[in-house]
Design a protein around this motif. Structure first.
Motif, short mmCIF file in Angstrom:
data_model
loop_
_atom_site.label_atom_id
_atom_site.label_comp_id
_atom_site.label_asym_id
_atom_site.label_seq_id
_atom_site.Cartn_x
_atom_site.Cartn_y
_atom_site.Cartn_z
N THR A 201 49.43 72.09 26.71
CA THR A 201 48.56 72.89 27.58
C THR A 201 49.39 73.87 28.39
N GLN A 202 50.52 73.40 28.89
CA GLN A 202 51.40 74.27 29.68
C GLN A 202 52.03 75.35 28.81
N VAL A 203 52.40 74.99 27.58
CA VAL A 203 52.96 75.97 26.65
C VAL A 203 51.93 77.06 26.35
N LYS A 204 50.68 76.65 26.13
CA LYS A 204 49.62 77.63 25.86
C LYS A 204 49.44 78.57 27.04
N ALA A 205 49.55 78.04 28.25
CA ALA A 205 49.43 78.89 29.43
C ALA A 205 50.57 79.91 29.49
N VAL A 206 51.78 79.47 29.13
CA VAL A 206 52.93 80.37 29.11
C VAL A 206 52.70 81.50 28.10
N LEU A 207 52.25 81.13 26.90
CA LEU A 207 52.02 82.14 25.86
C LEU A 207 50.94 83.13 26.29
N ALA A 208 49.90 82.63 26.91
CA ALA A 208 48.81 83.50 27.35
C ALA A 208 49.28 84.48 28.41
#
Length: 231
Positions: A201-208
């Motif tokens: 979830t945190q990785v997805k936030a970084v990518l976004a």
């Protein structure tokens, strides 16, 4: 030998070479000396080298023209020498192995009269030197403006990337830092004693926030801007 009105003869036209690649510098010195120019190489120190010290060393030789590399090892980016040299009335031509048009544009913006690839035919460099010696132009307005546009676009992109990186939360920044170290989601989760779903979830936030679609791209953005994770 006679030249155009007001232009110095080749023997009176001093050229200084600033390049930390000895083989290339020696080759240029030999070629230009055979052409009849007064050529003086300036050695780039292996340690404690600063742009200011190099500028002083160059100006002591009273050159008309400096042939400058952009990658000067311990002395850093040769672009830092261009503006002080041009302010002193010296023409600067950049000879670089870099194909990065943004760096070429930065050199042009700092006042370089011409930027040439080291991979270009030697005759191009010689033609440029001859034209400068004769007081002629060596770059069109269109060429110069095109290079500067590359630099400005790259700088704007870097600014936007830094802005996006600054929007990361502390935890997201830590996640990105772990990705930069080559850690997998599983390894991060195990080290932090959290679930892999939480890390994902945190990785997805970084990518976004960075507007990228992969972890590799996120790491690339961070490295391109010189970003480092908080301690």
């Amino acid at each position: 030998m006679t030249t155009g009105a007001g232009s110095p003869s080749r023997k009176d036209y001093r050229i200084v070479l600033v390049d930390d690649h000895a083989l290339f510098s020696d080759s240029m010195e030999l070629t230009l000396t055979i052409e009849g120019y007064d050529v003086r190489p300036v050695a780039v120190p292996e340690d404690n080298a600063t742009p200011a010290a190099l500028v002083s060393a160059v100006l002591r030789l009273r050159p008309r023209l400096v042939l400058l590399d952009l990658d000067l090892g311990p002395a850093g980016d040769g672009a830092a020498l261009i503006e002080p040299l041009t302010r002193a009335g010296v023409d600067v031509v950049v000879l670089t192995a870099s194909a990065d048009r943004s760096r070429w544009g930065e050199a042009a913006r700092c006042g370089a009269r011409k930027v040439l690839s080291k991979a270009a035919p030697l005759r191009e460099c010689l033609a440029t030197v001859r034209r400068l010696q004769q007081g002629l132009a060596v770059t069109t307005v269109e060429e110069r403006e095109s290079l500067i546009r590359h630099f400005m676009a790259d700088r704007a992109q870097a600014h936007e990337q830094r802005r996006r990186l600054s929007a990361l939360t502390a935890r997201e920044a830590q996640v990105l830092g772990q990705l930069m170290l080559g850690r997998t989601v599983r390894e991060i989760a195990q080290a932090w004693l959290v679930s892999e779903a939480t890390v994902r979830t945190q990785v997805k936030a970084v990518l976004a926030k960075l507007h990228v679609s992969s972890q590799v791209a996120a790491v690339g953005v961070a490295r391109q801007t010189g970003w480092s994770a908080p301690a």
